[in-house]
Design a protein around this motif. Structure first.
Motif, PDB file in Angstrom:
ATOM      1  N   THR A  96       0.842  -1.203   0.000  1.00 16.43           N
ATOM      2  CA  THR A  96       0.000   0.000   0.000  1.00 16.43           C
ATOM      3  C   THR A  96       0.872   1.246   0.000  1.00 16.43           C
ATOM      4  N   ARG A  97       0.453   2.246  -0.757  1.00 20.61           N
ATOM      5  CA  ARG A  97       1.111   3.543  -0.715  1.00 20.61           C
ATOM      6  C   ARG A  97       0.118   4.575  -0.177  1.00 20.61           C
ATOM      7  N   ILE A  98       0.644   5.452   0.682  1.00 22.87           N
ATOM      8  CA  ILE A  98      -0.189   6.435   1.357  1.00 22.87           C
ATOM      9  C   ILE A  98       0.186   7.819   0.855  1.00 22.87           C
ATOM     10  N   LEU A  99      -0.807   8.551   0.353  1.00 21.36           N
ATOM     11  CA  LEU A  99      -0.582   9.865  -0.246  1.00 21.36           C
ATOM     12  C   LEU A  99      -1.366  10.920   0.530  1.00 21.36           C
ATOM     13  N   PRO A 100      -0.734  11.601   1.479  1.00 18.01           N
ATOM     14  CA  PRO A 100      -1.442  12.642   2.230  1.00 18.01           C
ATOM     15  C   PRO A 100      -1.454  13.955   1.453  1.00 18.01           C
ATOM     16  N   ILE A 101      -2.615  14.600   1.418  1.00 15.82           N
ATOM     17  CA  ILE A 101      -2.756  15.914   0.789  1.00 15.82           C
ATOM     18  C   ILE A 101      -3.070  16.900   1.906  1.00 15.82           C
ATOM     19  N   LEU A 102      -2.049  17.260   2.656  1.00 19.89           N
ATOM     20  CA  LEU A 102      -2.198  18.171   3.791  1.00 19.89           C
ATOM     21  C   LEU A 102      -1.163  19.279   3.677  1.00 19.89           C
ATOM     22  N   ASN A 103      -1.404  20.355   4.419  1.00 20.69           N
ATOM     23  CA  ASN A 103      -0.440  21.447   4.451  1.00 20.69           C
ATOM     24  C   ASN A 103       0.672  21.160   5.454  1.00 20.69           C
ATOM     25  N   GLY A 104       1.829  21.793   5.249  1.00 17.97           N
ATOM     26  CA  GLY A 104       2.931  21.627   6.180  1.00 17.97           C
ATOM     27  C   GLY A 104       3.741  20.381   5.906  1.00 17.97           C
ATOM     28  N   LEU A 105       4.463  19.924   6.955  1.00 16.29           N
ATOM     29  CA  LEU A 105       5.325  18.749   6.806  1.00 16.29           C
ATOM     30  C   LEU A 105       5.259  17.786   7.979  1.00 16.29           C
ATOM     31  N   ASN A 106       4.724  18.192   9.114  1.00 14.64           N
ATOM     32  CA  ASN A 106       4.716  17.304  10.275  1.00 14.64           C
ATOM     33  C   ASN A 106       3.947  16.017  10.015  1.00 14.64           C
ATOM     34  N   HIS A 107       2.922  16.087   9.166  1.00 13.54           N
ATOM     35  CA  HIS A 107       2.144  14.886   8.870  1.00 13.54           C
ATOM     36  C   HIS A 107       2.987  13.838   8.154  1.00 13.54           C
ATOM     37  N   ILE A 108       3.970  14.289   7.362  1.00 10.73           N
ATOM     38  CA  ILE A 108       4.855  13.348   6.678  1.00 10.73           C
ATOM     39  C   ILE A 108       5.672  12.560   7.707  1.00 10.73           C
ATOM     40  N   ASP A 109       6.180  13.267   8.716  1.00 10.67           N
ATOM     41  CA  ASP A 109       6.966  12.597   9.759  1.00 10.67           C
ATOM     42  C   ASP A 109       6.118  11.585  10.519  1.00 10.67           C
ATOM     43  N   ARG A 110       4.908  11.973  10.866  1.00 10.26           N
ATOM     44  CA  ARG A 110       4.034  11.081  11.650  1.00 10.26           C
ATOM     45  C   ARG A 110       3.635   9.846  10.853  1.00 10.26           C
ATOM     46  N   LEU A 111       3.245  10.055   9.617  1.00  8.51           N
ATOM     47  CA  LEU A 111       2.844   8.919   8.792  1.00  8.51           C
ATOM     48  C   LEU A 111       4.026   8.010   8.482  1.00  8.51           C
ATOM     49  N   SER A 112       5.185   8.587   8.230  1.00  9.63           N
ATOM     50  CA  SER A 112       6.376   7.778   7.928  1.00  9.63           C
ATOM     51  C   SER A 112       6.802   6.952   9.130  1.00  9.63           C
ATOM     52  N   ALA A 113       6.594   7.493  10.336  1.00 13.76           N
ATOM     53  CA  ALA A 113       6.915   6.724  11.540  1.00 13.76           C
ATOM     54  C   ALA A 113       5.970   5.539  11.694  1.00 13.76           C
ATOM     55  N   ALA A 114       4.701   5.747  11.320  1.00 13.32           N
ATOM     56  CA  ALA A 114       3.705   4.679  11.455  1.00 13.32           C
ATOM     57  C   ALA A 114       3.791   3.665  10.320  1.00 13.32           C
ATOM     58  N   TYR A 115       4.144   4.140   9.116  1.00 13.98           N
ATOM     59  CA  TYR A 115       4.168   3.281   7.926  1.00 13.98           C
ATOM     60  C   TYR A 115       5.465   3.537   7.142  1.00 13.98           C
ATOM     61  N   PRO A 116       6.589   3.068   7.668  1.00  7.66           N
ATOM     62  CA  PRO A 116       7.893   3.360   7.049  1.00  7.66           C
ATOM     63  C   PRO A 116       7.964   2.893   5.593  1.00  7.66           C
ATOM     64  N   GLY A 117       8.467   3.774   4.724  1.00  8.83           N
ATOM     65  CA  GLY A 117       8.677   3.427   3.331  1.00  8.83           C
ATOM     66  C   GLY A 117       7.429   3.386   2.474  1.00  8.83           C
ATOM     67  N   GLN A 118       6.270   3.727   3.045  1.00 10.30           N
ATOM     68  CA  GLN A 118       5.023   3.616   2.288  1.00 10.30           C
ATOM     69  C   GLN A 118       4.367   4.959   1.998  1.00 10.30           C
ATOM     70  N   VAL A 119       5.003   6.040   2.425  1.00  6.45           N
ATOM     71  CA  VAL A 119       4.388   7.365   2.323  1.00  6.45           C
ATOM     72  C   VAL A 119       4.969   8.142   1.151  1.00  6.45           C
ATOM     73  N   LEU A 120       4.089   8.744   0.369  1.00  5.08           N
ATOM     74  CA  LEU A 120       4.469   9.647  -0.700  1.00  5.08           C
ATOM     75  C   LEU A 120       4.212  11.085  -0.252  1.00  5.08           C
ATOM     76  N   GLY A 121       4.820  12.023  -0.954  1.00  2.00           N
ATOM     77  CA  GLY A 121       4.504  13.425  -0.721  1.00  2.00           C
ATOM     78  C   GLY A 121       3.455  13.881  -1.711  1.00  2.00           C
ATOM     79  N   GLY A 122       2.565  14.763  -1.262  1.00  2.00           N
ATOM     80  CA  GLY A 122       1.543  15.265  -2.171  1.00  2.00           C
ATOM     81  C   GLY A 122       1.098  16.657  -1.788  1.00  2.00           C
ATOM     82  N   LEU A 123       0.745  17.440  -2.776  1.00  2.17           N
ATOM     83  CA  LEU A 123       0.149  18.749  -2.515  1.00  2.17           C
ATOM     84  C   LEU A 123      -0.866  19.040  -3.612  1.00  2.17           C
ATOM     85  N   ALA A 124      -1.891  19.772  -3.224  1.00  2.00           N
ATOM     86  CA  ALA A 124      -2.994  20.055  -4.136  1.00  2.00           C
ATOM     87  C   ALA A 124      -3.092  21.537  -4.421  1.00  2.00           C
TER      88      ALA A 124
END
Length: 302
Positions: A96-124
């Motif tokens: 599974t790949r997880i694509l968060p569309i949120l502002n800032g960057l802290n969400h990337i750290d939190r998601l990457s800690a929970a799901y290492p190697g499965q998080v992409l970066g995204g912006l809308a």
């Protein structure tokens, strides 16, 4: 690909509608109230070309043992993220790949800690809202999403194909972290300018605010540079073009939320920027002043 979209609000609803129209396999994970609306009436969407209503598949929870989704788009606001991280766990498999569309960057750290190697970066980039009738309203033709891996490797071609649909411009970036920093610097400086002076860009300029506005832009861009992701000349020109335009009616989304009595993302956008500045040894006096004002007012626009 089986795609789960967390949230069916302005961004999630608009993007989901485009994907459904293109025949993609889409499920929405939503709250009870939104589920009732979607079940009773479908997803109603309006843009400059017209309005339509589409039946959708929506759920409020994911049972243990559920077949993993291939792609999970997270389109909720930052305060909902901790709950989302746990609620999607049964839907996440090893591929599974997880694509968060949120502002800032802290969400990337939190998601990457929970799901290492499965998080992409995204912006809308989209100007959208939900009106009183629960209709998703896209107010301009602009609708795009930029995605990329966090380590500069290529994005899986299946994900690219899945998100390549009419009405949604897809950009694949090889410098995604820098792109995320550029947007964060922009929305933070926009938030500072509008929330600190409580007006639109044109009114603040007319009141003599140019020097302070330029200082706000420079302040957030210094934090980005210290983090190793300096804002490009093109992105800087875009920021100054929007935030220093005489007569502009532009206001930041954070300011609009503040005026509505909801500054829920202030800590995620400005609080996190202030904290990054401290960690990197970069002063953020205007960000800090804006935070004090918002915190002291309890999120009220009054």
């Amino acid at each position: 690909m089986r795609t789960l979209i967390v949230g069916a609000g302005a961004t999630g609803g608009a993007f989901g509608k485009r994907l459904i129209d293109a025949g993609r396999d889409i499920t929405f994970l939503v709250r009870e109230r939104r589920l009732a609306q979607l079940t009773a009436n479908g997803l109603t969407f309006r843009d400059p070309s017209g309005e339509s209503t589409t039946p959708v598949t929506a759920i409020t929870s994911i049972a243990t043992g559920t077949e993993p989704f291939d792609l999970i788009l997270i389109t909720v606001k930052a305060p909902a993220l901790p709950a989302v991280i746990e609620s999607i766990r049964p839907a996440v498999g090893p591929n599974t790949r997880i694509l968060p569309i949120l502002n800032g960057l802290n969400h990337i750290d939190r998601l990457s800690a929970a799901y290492p190697g499965q998080v992409l970066g995204g912006l809308a980039k989209i100007v959208a809202t939900i009106d009183d009738s629960a209709t998703v309203v896209q107010m301009t033709p602009l609708s795009s999403v930029t995605i990329g891996t966090l380590d500069g490797t290529e994005v899986d071609s299946k994900i690219v194909d899945n998100l390549s649909v009419n009405g949604l411009k897809l950009v694949v970036a090889d410098n995604m972290l820098t792109r995320l920093w550029e947007k964060w610097a922009f929305i933070a400086s926009a938030g500072v300018i509008c929330c600190l002076f409580r007006a639109n860009i044109g009114a603040i300029l007319a009141a003599g605010g140019r020097e302070a506005m330029e200082a706000a832009i420079a302040e957030t861009e210094r934090v980005a540079a210290a983090a190793g992701h300096p804002v490009s000349e093109q992105a800087h020109a875009m920021s100054t073009g929007m935030l220093l335009e005489e007569g502009s009616q532009f206001t930041s989304s954070l300011y609009r939320d503040l005026m509505a009595g909801d500054a829920a993302e202030a800590e995620h956008i400005l609080g996190a920027m202030s904290e990054r500045g401290r960690q990197l040894g970069v002063g953020t006096p205007l960000v800090d002043l804006t935070l004090i004002q918002i915190r002291a007012g309890g999120g009220s626009g009054i």
